[in-house]
Design a protein around this motif. Structure first.
Motif, short mmCIF file in Angstrom:
data_model
loop_
_atom_site.label_atom_id
_atom_site.label_comp_id
_atom_site.label_asym_id
_atom_site.label_seq_id
_atom_site.Cartn_x
_atom_site.Cartn_y
_atom_site.Cartn_z
N ILE A 79 111.57 75.12 -28.35
CA ILE A 79 110.32 75.77 -29.30
C ILE A 79 108.95 74.97 -29.61
O ILE A 79 107.97 75.38 -29.51
CB ILE A 79 111.41 75.85 -30.28
CG1 ILE A 79 112.92 76.68 -29.95
CG2 ILE A 79 110.73 76.32 -31.79
CD1 ILE A 79 113.27 77.07 -31.34
N ASP A 80 109.51 73.99 -29.76
CA ASP A 80 108.17 73.23 -29.74
C ASP A 80 106.99 72.92 -29.10
O ASP A 80 105.96 73.33 -29.39
CB ASP A 80 108.28 71.34 -30.38
CG ASP A 80 109.62 71.60 -31.72
OD1 ASP A 80 109.21 72.01 -32.34
OD2 ASP A 80 109.59 70.07 -31.84
N ILE A 81 108.13 72.93 -27.33
CA ILE A 81 106.32 73.26 -26.36
C ILE A 81 105.31 74.40 -26.15
O ILE A 81 104.58 74.67 -26.65
CB ILE A 81 106.82 73.31 -25.06
CG1 ILE A 81 107.46 71.80 -25.07
CG2 ILE A 81 106.23 73.44 -24.04
CD1 ILE A 81 108.63 70.92 -23.71
N ILE A 82 106.53 75.44 -26.81
CA ILE A 82 105.60 77.02 -26.77
C ILE A 82 105.02 77.06 -28.08
O ILE A 82 103.86 77.50 -27.56
CB ILE A 82 107.28 77.38 -26.53
CG1 ILE A 82 108.03 77.52 -25.34
CG2 ILE A 82 106.48 79.26 -26.82
CD1 ILE A 82 107.21 77.62 -24.60
N LEU A 83 105.64 76.72 -29.73
CA LEU A 83 105.04 76.89 -30.32
C LEU A 83 103.42 76.08 -30.92
O LEU A 83 102.23 76.93 -30.72
CB LEU A 83 106.01 76.75 -31.27
CG LEU A 83 106.84 77.64 -32.03
CD1 LEU A 83 107.92 77.39 -32.99
CD2 LEU A 83 106.65 79.17 -31.82
#
Length: 712
Positions: A58-62
């Protein structure tokens, strides 16, 4: 009219094709495990991309969405611009999720597409059902995220304000992140599988392979270490090898891969563990030459009967594969020395091994090399076993290719030209004379003895010394062994030899001795013979005192680390008092009264006695003052100071490294300036109490618009 109809038909056909494409796309996306592209099968599992856990995913995509899309928006924008702004964020996030999840699904091997060996090996190691279920959940999450993005983009098209569009964007991204959080366990499971698969050996199921199997601790890993460059751990206990190990060897300019399998026990198929199932999988699916190792000495802990029972239980896996029975550890027990019952079991195993056929007829294969003996400790027979296995495997592969249908296509392209004789005349090969002479010379050089051969014949290194004179190029070969005179600076040393050199050397030594004796007589040494009795006693006291000081210094030096530090005022030995001075002077034979009186007169007295008038009245040791001195300043400077005065800051002390007092004043001023606190409050001084304007008029005056003003 015809033109308009044509345009209408073209438009209708394009719309219909788009509709069909949309329907097909929805149909394929709704399938449980869809792969858009079919790639070539790869067995290099080390290239699989790292699978992040749910939170990192999630951190990578956001963070990528935040960096790659616009971030500034105002409510004054047109509503179409606001909708496009947030629709772009939702679509971009969905595309990133789709790409990452598709990469995971595509890079992990699909068990139905890869070689059956790898399919069964992955099933043995990781359980095929769990593996497929994890990939299926990843695919379902990908489809759900696409559906969520599609729905919220449709809702964003009807957003009527900045607040509503932003709320829809937050809801869309939140639902996507929730889907990823739910597949967190599957992502963690796939990451563990990826790490384990990266450690698997790179085995090519289609190349030339030699497979080593047998009971534990029968010498499989030792044999592999002998014929390949692999370094498999070898220990004197069972199940040292817990997985498949791969090495490579060469035979007839061809590369063969050698696979060392873990040991197998003779027990039912259901009772075998994962380690044994790795060996069974390799035997079942790899087309290889099988070497069944047999420990005829029994040192492995299993008898020949038990090993024969294992061979008969797994011999069905040897069908259509060249098999060889290898009797190992012949250094402990020769094959001829075993009992008749064991020999009978070995012969039965050899007969079964000879039945390994290449075709379908079931005829026995070549009887040569079905039973071989060797010892990995003495390396006796190791190369013979390797060559036999490679030769049988090569013959089988050649015969299979000859029986295949492709051979006919290849033979049609081949044509062997056989020349016809034009007459009956014999034409032997003609070798030039120079070539024959060169060959004869080369043969003679091969037979000549080298310095290494001469060294071995004459005692070896350290005993034999090479004669370098035999290669000298001289006018006469008899001169080679002559003893040559030593040459120094272009002169022959032998021409300058003095027959009386020894006598001259003795004279020089005698003269040197006399000169040393004279120098020793000139040195002064206090022996005490020419002294009076009082002087001799003083000399003895001085020497005694010197020895005591040396001993005390050595004692203090040896105990310097452990000796406690005593303050100076409590150290009676180092306390400078008149009593101590008197004792020391008395010990030296001097009268200490004058020195004690002088020290007491220099000590600090009363305040009135230290004045100038007091010193004038007392006379004593005070200096005489000339009454004609003009000023008080000179008069005070001429008098001796009995009271210590404080040193001014600008006075330069030796050792400070400053040139003069001006430089020291400048250094002090810079030091004070460096430690001065910064004026962070912008005050003019310590008394400045001005309160600045907290509410500037240009920001807090005039009409206020609808909404909050916290962003001003």
């Amino acid at each position: 009219m015809n033109f308009s109809v044509t345009v209408y038909l073209i438009f209708f056909s394009n719309v219909y094709q788009a509709y069909l494409y949309h329907c097909c796309q929805n149909h394929f996306n709704s399938s449980w495990f869809y792969r858009p592209t079919v790639k070539m099968v790869q067995y290099n599992f080390k290239k699989i991309t790292v699978v992040p856990n749910g939170k990192d995913f999630i951190d990578i995509i956001l963070s990528r969405t935040q960096r790659q899309t616009p971030t500034v928006v105002h409510k004054g924008y047109a509503i179409s611009r606001l909708r496009q702004f947030y629709m772009r964020k939702v679509k971009y996030t969905q595309q990133n999720f789709h790409e990452k999840l598709s990469t995971i699904i595509d890079e992990f091997p699909r068990l139905d597409d890869i070689h059956p060996f790898y399919g069964d090996l992955l099933h043995v190691l990781y359980n095929k059902d769990h593996y497929k279920l994890a990939l299926g959940q990843i695919n379902t999450a990908r489809n759900l995220i696409s559906k969520i993005a599609k729905d919220y983009v449709k809702l964003l098209k009807y957003g009527d304000s900045l607040y509503r569009c932003k709320s829809l964007k937050v809801a869309a991204l939140g639902r996507m992140c929730t889907v990823i959080k739910r597949i967190g366990p599957s992502l963690a499971y796939l990451e563990q599988i990826r790490q384990h698969m990266a450690r698997l050996p790179s085995i090519d199921p289609n190349t030339r392979t030699i497979l080593i199997c047998g009971y534990p601790n029968v010498g499989k890993s030792s044999f592999m270490n002998k014929i390949t460059r692999a370094d498999v751990d070898v220990q004197p206990y069972a199940f040292t090898t817990k997985s498949l190990f791969v090495g490579h060897t060469d035979y007839k300019y061809l590369r063969y891969q050698v696979i060392d399998t873990p040991g197998i026990l003779d027990r039912p198929f259901e009772d075998r563990n994962i380690i044994e199932m790795c060996s069974i999988t390799a035997l079942a699916h790899l087309r290889a030459a099988v070497l069944f190792f047999l420990d005829i000495s029994g040192s492995c802990g299993y008898s020949i009967a038990q090993q024969a029972a294992l061979f008969h239980s797994i011999k069905s896996l040897f069908m259509n594969k060249p098999s060889i029975i290898v009797c190992n550890k012949t250094d402990l027990q020769p094959l001829d020395g075993i009992s008749e019952e064991d020999m009978k079991l070995v012969m039965e195993m050899e007969a079964e091994a000879m039945k390994t056929v290449i075709g379908q007829g079931g005829e026995p294969a070549n009887e040569e090399g079905a039973l071989l003996t060797m010892s990995t400790l003495t390396e006796d027979g190791v190369i013979a076993v390797k060559n036999a296995a490679c030769e049988r495997l090569l013959n089988q592969r050649v015969e299979l290719k000859m029986k295949s249908k492709k051979i006919n296509d290849c033979l049609n392209r081949f044509h062997v030209a056989i020349p016809k004789a034009r007459d009956q005349k014999e034409r032997p090969p003609c070798i030039p004379q120079a070539v024959l002479e060169a060959k004869a010379k080369q043969a003679a050089e091969e037979n000549r003895k080298t310095e290494k051969d001469l060294e071995d014949e004459n005692g070896g290194a350290g005993v034999y010394s090479a004669n370098l004179r035999k290669n000298y190029i001289l006018a006469n070969d008899q001169w080679k062994e002559d003893i040559m005179p030593e040459i120094l600076d272009g002169h022959n040393v032998y021409d300058f030899i003095d027959p009386d050199i020894l006598l001259r050397l003795e004279e020089l030594e005698r003269e040197e001795g006399l000169r040393q004796a004279e120098e020793e007589g000139d040195d002064f040494e206090m022996d005490g013979q020419d002294l009076s009795p009082e002087e001799q006693e003083a000399l003895a006291e001085i020497r005694k005192k010197k020895s005591l000081l040396i001993q005390q210094h050595r004692m203090k030096k040896s105990t310097a680390e452990s000796r406690p530090v005593v303050p100076r005022k409590f150290d009676t030995d180092r306390k400078f008092t008149t009593e101590r001075m008197g004792r020391q002077l008395s010990a030296l034979g001097l009268d200490p009264s004058l020195a004690i009186n002088r020290a007491r007169s220099k000590s600090r007295g009363r305040k009135r006695e230290r004045s100038v008038d007091g010193r004038e009245a007392g006379g004593g040791d005070a200096m005489d003052i000339d009454g004609n001195q003009p000023s008080k300043k000179l008069r005070l400077r001429s008098t001796s100071r009995s009271r210590s005065r404080s040193r001014p800051p600008s006075e330069v002390v030796p050792g400070e490294g400053l040139k003069d007092s001006a430089q020291k004043v400048k250094a002090i001023r810079l030091a004070k300036k460096s430690v001065k606190k910064r004026n962070k409050d912008a005050r003019r001084g310590e008394a400045d109490r001005v309160i600045p304007t907290l509410k500037p008029k240009h920001l807090f005056s005039g009409k206020r618009s609808i909404g909050k003003t916290q962003r001003r």
